[in-house]
Design a protein around this motif. Structure first.
Motif, mmCIF file in Angstrom:
data_model
loop_
_atom_site.group_PDB
_atom_site.id
_atom_site.type_symbol
_atom_site.label_atom_id
_atom_site.label_comp_id
_atom_site.label_asym_id
_atom_site.label_seq_id
_atom_site.Cartn_x
_atom_site.Cartn_y
_atom_site.Cartn_z
ATOM 1 N N ASN A 150 0.874 -1.173 0.000
ATOM 2 C CA ASN A 150 0.000 0.000 0.000
ATOM 3 C C ASN A 150 0.911 1.222 0.000
ATOM 4 O OD1 ASN A 150 -2.301 1.603 2.262
ATOM 5 N ND2 ASN A 150 -2.485 1.421 0.063
ATOM 6 N N THR A 151 0.874 1.998 -1.061
ATOM 7 C CA THR A 151 1.875 3.045 -1.226
ATOM 8 C C THR A 151 1.283 4.310 -1.813
ATOM 9 O OG1 THR A 151 4.004 3.572 -2.287
ATOM 10 C CG2 THR A 151 2.489 2.161 -3.519
ATOM 11 N N GLN A 152 1.927 5.434 -1.501
ATOM 12 C CA GLN A 152 1.646 6.701 -2.160
ATOM 13 C C GLN A 152 2.577 6.925 -3.353
ATOM 14 O OE1 GLN A 152 0.520 10.117 0.584
ATOM 15 N NE2 GLN A 152 1.859 8.941 1.948
ATOM 16 N N GLN A 202 -4.404 12.795 7.544
ATOM 17 C CA GLN A 202 -4.201 12.889 6.105
ATOM 18 C C GLN A 202 -5.447 12.570 5.292
ATOM 19 O OE1 GLN A 202 -1.700 9.919 4.126
ATOM 20 N NE2 GLN A 202 -0.561 11.590 3.161
ATOM 21 N N ASP A 203 -6.071 11.427 5.565
ATOM 22 C CA ASP A 203 -7.234 11.023 4.770
ATOM 23 C C ASP A 203 -8.379 12.027 4.896
ATOM 24 O OD1 ASP A 203 -5.954 8.783 3.848
ATOM 25 O OD2 ASP A 203 -6.758 7.464 5.386
ATOM 26 N N ASP A 244 -11.007 3.637 3.032
ATOM 27 C CA ASP A 244 -11.149 2.986 1.730
ATOM 28 C C ASP A 244 -12.355 2.050 1.816
ATOM 29 O OD1 ASP A 244 -10.863 1.584 -0.634
ATOM 30 O OD2 ASP A 244 -9.074 0.493 0.011
ATOM 31 N N LEU A 245 -13.367 2.303 1.017
ATOM 32 C CA LEU A 245 -14.618 1.534 1.136
ATOM 33 C C LEU A 245 -14.438 0.059 0.819
ATOM 34 C CD1 LEU A 245 -17.393 3.921 -0.243
ATOM 35 C CD2 LEU A 245 -16.510 3.658 2.089
ATOM 36 N N LEU A 246 -13.425 -0.290 0.035
ATOM 37 C CA LEU A 246 -13.211 -1.704 -0.255
ATOM 38 C C LEU A 246 -12.738 -2.475 0.974
ATOM 39 C CD1 LEU A 246 -11.632 -1.828 -3.831
ATOM 40 C CD2 LEU A 246 -13.990 -2.216 -3.143
ATOM 41 N N HIS A 269 -4.438 9.303 -2.194
ATOM 42 C CA HIS A 269 -3.112 9.293 -2.797
ATOM 43 C C HIS A 269 -2.495 7.903 -2.790
ATOM 44 C CE1 HIS A 269 -2.545 13.863 -1.768
ATOM 45 N NE2 HIS A 269 -3.429 13.639 -2.721
ATOM 46 N N TRP A 270 -3.197 6.944 -2.211
ATOM 47 C CA TRP A 270 -2.657 5.602 -2.015
ATOM 48 C C TRP A 270 -3.232 4.622 -3.032
ATOM 49 C CZ3 TRP A 270 0.696 4.451 2.189
ATOM 50 C CH2 TRP A 270 0.901 5.511 3.071
#
Length: 317
Positions: A150-152, A202-203, A244-246, A269-270
């Motif tokens: 999981n990355t930006q 951040q989110d 993240d809804l997933l 951004h991820w």
């Protein structure tokens, strides 16, 4: 010099005593050890003489252990069991392993519910899930079968050998159904308690900047330093969190979590990538399975978005 000066000369006598104490019978111990009952009696008598301690009280039709007999039996039982387990581990066939290392939230909220599916697909393998909190890992140092990243820094992994793009994130605020008797709108979010997974918020900052709401945020902030903790607090009705809804599809599908009315989904951004350390058929098969599972999850999110009227104009879904 004997390395264990306090132990009796004959270790076989200890074995005989363990059998008698476990079965509480000279006769049954003799049958188990394939010797005569008199041989068992002699071994016990010799052991008691060597230790200068009474271990067994002989009664008319039964036996009992003395306090020292009980202590000795307990030590022997534990150590014989440890020896048995050790030798059994040498004899057991080595199972092949499937090692998947994953970003922490993906491991707990996506992989964990799918472990049973992996076990059914690969019954001859041991599935190992390793959660990781390391951001932007160095792929040259990874030795797992699959690594979920999981990355930006999309550009760091895009196009790299062995790396497959899995998906973007689909961000939105969520709250527990029990939190409010009425439907909450996007505008209401400004006045509700905000639950954060990071100290930098951040989110939330990204989502608020893109949501175009009127007014200033008024709700208090609570930081958990973990998305899983923030979601647990959210599910208990303590406030609203952006996620993240997933990662929360089961909760959304069952109505435990809800999104505000008038919601428009956003990308963060991820994003997620999957790295294969070895070019082998098994890891390729699991990668294809993960990609197919991801597509099913995206399809379910699309269906929920249509059912609830969530805007999809700003995302690729």
């Amino acid at each position: 010099m004997h390395p264990y000066p306090n132990l009796p000369y004959s270790h076989n006598a200890l074995k005989v005593f363990e059998s008698v104490a476990r079965l509480m019978s000279f006769t049954k111990a003799a049958q188990e050890l394939h010797v005569t009952q008199s041989a068992v009696s002699r071994q016990i008598k010799q052991l008691e003489d060597d230790l200068n301690s009474s271990l067994i009280v002989r009664q008319h039709r039964a036996i009992s252990l003395t306090p020292r007999g009980k202590e000795l039996f307990e030590v022997l039982r534990k150590n014989y069991q440890s020896l048995s387990n050790l030798i059994a581990s040498w004899q057991a066939p080595t199972r092949k392993r499937i090692v998947i290392k994953s970003a922490l939230s993906y491991a707990t909220r996506v992989l964990l519910p799918k472990v049973e599916m992996l076990n059914q697909r690969y019954p001859d393998h041991e599935v190992v899930i390793i959660p990781s909190i390391e951001e932007d890992p160095d792929l040259s140092h990874e030795d797992c079968d699959l690594l979920i990243i999981n990355t930006q820094r999309r550009e760091q992994y895009q196009g790299q050998k062995g790396v497959t793009f899995l998906r973007d994130e689909y961000m939105a605020p969520v709250y527990a159904q029990s939190m409010s008797e009425r439907r909450i709108t996007q505008q209401d979010v400004l006045s509700l308690p905000h639950l954060h997974a990071t100290l930098e918020h951040q989110d939330w900052n990204i989502w608020l900047n893109n949501a175009g709401l009127d007014g200033e945020k008024q709700g208090r902030d609570t930081v958990f330093f973990s998305l899983d903790l923030a979601l647990s607090a959210c599910l208990s009705g303590q406030g609203v969190t952006v996620t993240d809804l997933l990662l929360v599809l089961p909760e959304l599908q069952r109505g435990f979590l809800q999104c505000p009315e008038g919601l428009a989904l956003q990308h963060s951004h991820w994003c997620y990538f999957c790295y294969r350390n070895q070019d082998d058929p098994l890891s390729q098969e699991i990668l294809e399975w993960l990609v197919a599972q991801t597509e099913q999850e995206r399809a379910l999110l699309r269906r929920l978005a249509h059912e609830h009227g969530w805007g999809l104009e700003s995302v690729t879904l």
